[in-house]
Scaffold this motif. Structure first.
Motif, PDB file in Angstrom:
ATOM      1  N   GLU A  63      37.073  46.754  30.753  1.00  0.00           N
ATOM      2  CA  GLU A  63      35.868  47.494  30.392  1.00  0.00           C
ATOM      3  C   GLU A  63      36.009  48.135  29.019  1.00  0.00           C
ATOM      4  O   GLU A  63      37.118  48.316  28.504  1.00  0.00           O
ATOM      5  CB  GLU A  63      35.563  48.575  31.428  1.00  0.00           C
ATOM      6  CG  GLU A  63      35.172  48.043  32.779  1.00  0.00           C
ATOM      7  CD  GLU A  63      34.672  49.119  33.736  1.00  0.00           C
ATOM      8  OE1 GLU A  63      34.149  48.750  34.812  1.00  0.00           O
ATOM      9  OE2 GLU A  63      34.804  50.331  33.420  1.00  0.00           O
ATOM     10  N   ASP A 213      27.683  43.431  18.001  1.00  0.00           N
ATOM     11  CA  ASP A 213      27.337  42.213  18.727  1.00  0.00           C
ATOM     12  C   ASP A 213      28.546  41.293  18.859  1.00  0.00           C
ATOM     13  O   ASP A 213      28.757  40.663  19.910  1.00  0.00           O
ATOM     14  CB  ASP A 213      26.196  41.471  18.006  1.00  0.00           C
ATOM     15  CG  ASP A 213      24.886  42.235  18.059  1.00  0.00           C
ATOM     16  OD1 ASP A 213      24.740  43.131  18.924  1.00  0.00           O
ATOM     17  OD2 ASP A 213      24.004  41.950  17.216  1.00  0.00           O
ATOM     18  N   LEU A 216      30.866  42.647  21.607  1.00  0.00           N
ATOM     19  CA  LEU A 216      30.340  42.369  22.949  1.00  0.00           C
ATOM     20  C   LEU A 216      30.465  40.892  23.302  1.00  0.00           C
ATOM     21  O   LEU A 216      30.758  40.534  24.448  1.00  0.00           O
ATOM     22  CB  LEU A 216      28.877  42.819  23.037  1.00  0.00           C
ATOM     23  CG  LEU A 216      28.640  44.336  22.995  1.00  0.00           C
ATOM     24  CD1 LEU A 216      27.149  44.648  22.907  1.00  0.00           C
ATOM     25  CD2 LEU A 216      29.252  45.006  24.220  1.00  0.00           C
ATOM     26  N   GLU A 217      30.270  40.037  22.311  1.00  0.00           N
ATOM     27  CA  GLU A 217      30.405  38.593  22.551  1.00  0.00           C
ATOM     28  C   GLU A 217      31.845  38.237  22.894  1.00  0.00           C
ATOM     29  O   GLU A 217      32.108  37.493  23.852  1.00  0.00           O
ATOM     30  CB  GLU A 217      29.959  37.837  21.292  1.00  0.00           C
ATOM     31  CG  GLU A 217      30.106  36.332  21.384  1.00  0.00           C
ATOM     32  CD  GLU A 217      29.799  35.645  20.059  1.00  0.00           C
ATOM     33  OE1 GLU A 217      30.376  34.568  19.821  1.00  0.00           O
ATOM     34  OE2 GLU A 217      29.006  36.189  19.267  1.00  0.00           O
ATOM     35  N   GLN A 219      34.121  40.299  24.037  1.00  0.00           N
ATOM     36  CA  GLN A 219      34.504  40.972  25.277  1.00  0.00           C
ATOM     37  C   GLN A 219      34.014  40.212  26.500  1.00  0.00           C
ATOM     38  O   GLN A 219      34.681  40.197  27.547  1.00  0.00           O
ATOM     39  CB  GLN A 219      33.952  42.409  25.272  1.00  0.00           C
ATOM     40  CG  GLN A 219      34.231  43.216  26.526  1.00  0.00           C
ATOM     41  CD  GLN A 219      35.715  43.486  26.755  1.00  0.00           C
ATOM     42  OE1 GLN A 219      36.567  43.020  26.012  1.00  0.00           O
ATOM     43  NE2 GLN A 219      36.023  44.246  27.789  1.00  0.00           N
ATOM     44  N   GLN A 220      32.851  39.582  26.390  1.00  0.00           N
ATOM     45  CA  GLN A 220      32.320  38.787  27.501  1.00  0.00           C
ATOM     46  C   GLN A 220      33.309  37.698  27.902  1.00  0.00           C
ATOM     47  O   GLN A 220      33.483  37.402  29.085  1.00  0.00           O
ATOM     48  CB  GLN A 220      30.989  38.150  27.074  1.00  0.00           C
ATOM     49  CG  GLN A 220      30.225  37.459  28.190  1.00  0.00           C
ATOM     50  CD  GLN A 220      29.603  38.437  29.164  1.00  0.00           C
ATOM     51  OE1 GLN A 220      29.326  39.576  28.811  1.00  0.00           O
ATOM     52  NE2 GLN A 220      29.390  38.009  30.395  1.00  0.00           N
ATOM     53  N   GLU A 221      34.003  37.163  26.918  1.00  0.00           N
ATOM     54  CA  GLU A 221      34.957  36.079  27.169  1.00  0.00           C
ATOM     55  C   GLU A 221      36.362  36.607  27.477  1.00  0.00           C
ATOM     56  O   GLU A 221      37.016  36.145  28.407  1.00  0.00           O
ATOM     57  CB  GLU A 221      35.027  35.165  25.948  1.00  0.00           C
ATOM     58  CG  GLU A 221      36.087  34.087  26.052  1.00  0.00           C
ATOM     59  CD  GLU A 221      36.270  33.337  24.752  1.00  0.00           C
ATOM     60  OE1 GLU A 221      37.300  32.640  24.612  1.00  0.00           O
ATOM     61  OE2 GLU A 221      35.394  33.452  23.866  1.00  0.00           O
ATOM     62  N   GLN A 223      37.547  39.910  28.059  1.00  0.00           N
ATOM     63  CA  GLN A 223      37.728  40.989  29.038  1.00  0.00           C
ATOM     64  C   GLN A 223      38.928  41.881  28.709  1.00  0.00           C
ATOM     65  O   GLN A 223      39.773  42.168  29.560  1.00  0.00           O
ATOM     66  CB  GLN A 223      37.863  40.409  30.451  1.00  0.00           C
ATOM     67  CG  GLN A 223      36.621  39.697  30.945  1.00  0.00           C
ATOM     68  CD  GLN A 223      35.435  40.630  31.145  1.00  0.00           C
ATOM     69  OE1 GLN A 223      35.468  41.500  32.008  1.00  0.00           O
ATOM     70  NE2 GLN A 223      34.389  40.470  30.348  1.00  0.00           N
ATOM     71  N   ASP A 241      30.808  50.591  28.889  1.00  0.00           N
ATOM     72  CA  ASP A 241      30.722  50.462  30.340  1.00  0.00           C
ATOM     73  C   ASP A 241      30.870  51.841  30.966  1.00  0.00           C
ATOM     74  O   ASP A 241      30.237  52.145  31.979  1.00  0.00           O
ATOM     75  CB  ASP A 241      31.841  49.549  30.860  1.00  0.00           C
ATOM     76  CG  ASP A 241      31.693  48.123  30.368  1.00  0.00           C
ATOM     77  OD1 ASP A 241      30.643  47.516  30.629  1.00  0.00           O
ATOM     78  OD2 ASP A 241      32.623  47.612  29.717  1.00  0.00           O
ATOM     79  N   ARG A 283      18.751  49.792  32.073  1.00  0.00           N
ATOM     80  CA  ARG A 283      18.720  48.471  32.687  1.00  0.00           C
ATOM     81  C   ARG A 283      17.892  48.503  33.972  1.00  0.00           C
ATOM     82  O   ARG A 283      17.734  49.554  34.615  1.00  0.00           O
ATOM     83  CB  ARG A 283      20.139  48.017  33.024  1.00  0.00           C
ATOM     84  CG  ARG A 283      21.097  48.060  31.854  1.00  0.00           C
ATOM     85  CD  ARG A 283      20.844  46.954  30.870  1.00  0.00           C
ATOM     86  NE  ARG A 283      21.655  47.078  29.665  1.00  0.00           N
ATOM     87  CZ  ARG A 283      21.659  46.196  28.680  1.00  0.00           C
ATOM     88  NH1 ARG A 283      20.894  45.128  28.759  1.00  0.00           N
ATOM     89  NH2 ARG A 283      22.403  46.379  27.609  1.00  0.00           N
ATOM     90  N   GLU A 306      20.200  42.961  34.817  1.00  0.00           N
ATOM     91  CA  GLU A 306      20.794  43.451  33.576  1.00  0.00           C
ATOM     92  C   GLU A 306      19.814  43.489  32.409  1.00  0.00           C
ATOM     93  O   GLU A 306      20.168  43.933  31.314  1.00  0.00           O
ATOM     94  CB  GLU A 306      22.013  42.615  33.192  1.00  0.00           C
ATOM     95  CG  GLU A 306      23.173  42.724  34.163  1.00  0.00           C
ATOM     96  CD  GLU A 306      23.697  44.148  34.298  1.00  0.00           C
ATOM     97  OE1 GLU A 306      23.651  44.898  33.304  1.00  0.00           O
ATOM     98  OE2 GLU A 306      24.163  44.508  35.400  1.00  0.00           O
ATOM     99  N   ASP A 328      20.470  39.273  41.002  1.00  0.00           N
ATOM    100  CA  ASP A 328      21.779  39.236  40.358  1.00  0.00           C
ATOM    101  C   ASP A 328      22.289  37.818  40.529  1.00  0.00           C
ATOM    102  O   ASP A 328      22.824  37.462  41.577  1.00  0.00           O
ATOM    103  CB  ASP A 328      22.729  40.244  41.009  1.00  0.00           C
ATOM    104  CG  ASP A 328      24.129  40.211  40.420  1.00  0.00           C
ATOM    105  OD1 ASP A 328      24.329  39.535  39.398  1.00  0.00           O
ATOM    106  OD2 ASP A 328      25.032  40.848  40.998  1.00  0.00           O
TER     107      ASP A 328
END
Length: 358
Positions: A63, A213, A216-217, A219-221, A223, A241, A283, A306, A328
Motif C-alpha cells: 500500500e 500517474d 500509481l501505474e 504500483q498497480q503492477e 505492489q 491507500d 469513490r 472504484e 466489484d
C-alpha cells in the motif's frame, strides 16, 4: 459465498514515537508526558522543539501510506526515523518483527542498501555519474558486476520513460526527468519498501501530475510498500491507500482518504478538506448502500465500485432520480442512488466521536 479479502500484513509498525530536539530531550520528554505540553508550550517553557508526539502508524504491505502536513508538522522528521537517519527520543519502529532501533550499524547499512530505498525532493543525483550509473548505485555497492547493474538500470529507466538517456548526465536533464531517475534508482535497487520524502514538491504542476500517474501505474503492477511524504492535500488524496495527517508533531487523524473526507474528526481537518473537489476524490464504494437487493428499483446501469463520483455524475447527466448497480469485477456489491451521491458532496462537520478522542 466468497471468502472476505485478507487484511494486508503490516510491514512497519511505528509505536509511541517521540522526537524532541534540544540539549536535554529526556527532561523535555517528561514534561510533554507529565504536563501535556504541546509544541508551542515546550518551546516557550523549556527551549526544546517537539518534533513528534506519540506517533502510532501501521504501514501495510503493498500500500501507499501518505504522511501529510504543513511545514513544521513533523512529516519529514517522521520518515527519517524509519531508516534511522534520525533516532527517536522514545518509541519503537518494528520492522520484520523487531525494533530497528536495535539494529547494528552493519545491519542498518544492509537494510538501507537492499530493503529500503529512498527518493528525495532534491533528486540527490551525483553530477559526475551518468544517468544509468546513478540509477544503479544500490546494485553497484552490493558488488554486482557493472554490465549486470547497468543493464538492470536501463530496464527501469525505460519503464519510467527515460529510454536512451542512460549515457547522459544529470545536468542535461530537466527537473522532471531527474526525478524519474530518482524513481528508477529506487526501483533498480529492488527494495520492497520505498520512502519518498516530498518527492514531487519541486516539480511544476503538470510534471507533478505525470509523476503521480507514473507512480500509481507502477504500483498497480509492483505492489511496493510505499511511505510517501507531502504537504499537498490533493496529492495525498490521489495517492494514499492510508492517509496520516500531522499537525505540530502529532497525528490529528488517520484513515482511508474517503473516510477522512466523509468523517473529519477535528475542526482542523474540516478546514483542511473544505475546498477539495469531493466528487473527484470520493469513490462509489464509500457512498453506496451495501445491498444486492434490487427488487422494485429502476436500475439505470452498472458501475464499478472504484469509479469516482465525478464520473458517475457525468454518466447520470445530473439526473438525481437514477439508481445504479455497483459491482466489484463480476460480483454485485451494492446499490448507488444519485440522491445519496449528491448528499455526500456536502462538506461534513467534525464528528463528535473524533472530538471526544482528542
Amino acid at each position: 459465498m466468497s471468502a472476505p479479502a485478507m487484511e494486508p500484513e503490516t510491514r512497519i509498525e511505528i509505536r509511541n514515537l517521540y522526537k524532541i530536539f534540544g540539549p536535554d530531550p529526556a527532561h523535555a520528554l517528561r514534561a510533554v508526558r507529565d504536563e501535556g505540553l504541546g509544541k508551542p508550550e515546550l518551546l516557550e517553557e523549556y527551549g526544546h522543539v517537539l518534533g513528534l508526539e506519540d506517533i502510532n502508524v501501521d504501514v501495510k504491505a503493498g500500500e501507499i501510506t501518505v504522511i501529510m502536513g504543513l511545514s513544521g508538522s513533523g512529516k519529514s522528521t517522521l520518515i527519517r526515523h524509519v531508516n534511522r537517519l534520525i533516532d527517536p527520543t522514545a518509541g519503537e519502529i518494528i520492522y520484520e518483527g523487531r525494533d530497528i532501533l536495535g539494529a547494528s550499524a552493519e545491519e542498518l547499512r544492509r537494510i538501507r542498501r537492499e530493503e529500503m530505498s529512498m527518493v528525495f525532493q532534491k533528486f540527490a543525483l551525483l553530477p559526475h555519474k551518468t544517468v544509468a550509473e546513478n540509477a544503479s548505485m544500490a546494485l553497484d555497492v552490493r558488488g554486482i558486476s557493472r554490465d549486470e547493474y547497468l543493464g538492470e538500470a536501463e530496464k527501469w529507466l525505460d519503464r519510467v520513460g527515460l529510454q536512451g538517456y542512460g549515457g547522459s548526465y544529470p545536468h542535461q536533464l530537466s527537473g522532471g526527468m531527474q526525478q524519474r531517475v530518482g524513481i528508477a534508482r529506487a526501483l533498480t535497487s529492488n527494495a520492497g519498501i520505498m520512502l519518498m520524502d516530498e518527492a514531487y514538491s519541486a516539480l511544476d504542476p503538470l510534471i507533478r501530475t505525470d509523476m503521480q500517474d507514473l507512480l500509481l501505474e507502477l504500483q498497480q503492477e509492483l505492489q511496493k510498500t510505499i511511505l510517501f511524504i507531502t504537504h499537498d492535500l490533493d496529492e495525498a488524496l490521489k495517492l494514499a491507500d492510508h492517509l496520516v495527517i500531522l499537525k505540530d508533531g502529532r497525528i490529528v487523524q488517520q484513515d482511508e482518504p474517503q473516510t477522512i473526507l466523509l468523517e473529519p474528526s477535528d475542526p482542523y481537518i474540516v478546514d483542511f478538506v473544505s475546498d477539495i473537489n469531493r466528487a473527484r476524490v470520493l469513490r462509489v464504494r464509500t457512498v453506496m448502500d451495501r445491498t444486492t437487493a434490487t427488487d422494485g428499483l429502476n436500475i439505470a446501469g452498472e458501475i464499478d465500485q472504484e469509479e469516482n463520483l465525478e464520473t458517475i455524475i457525468a454518466m447520470a447527466k445530473g439526473d438525481t432520480r437514477r439508481t445504479y448497480l455497483v459491482k466489484d469485477g463480476d460480483k454485485k456489491v451494492g446499490v448507488l442512488r444519485m440522491e445519496t451521491l449528491i448528499k455526500s458532496l456536502v462538506p461534513t462537520e467534525a464528528s463528535e466521536d473524533g472530538m471526544r478522542a482528542r
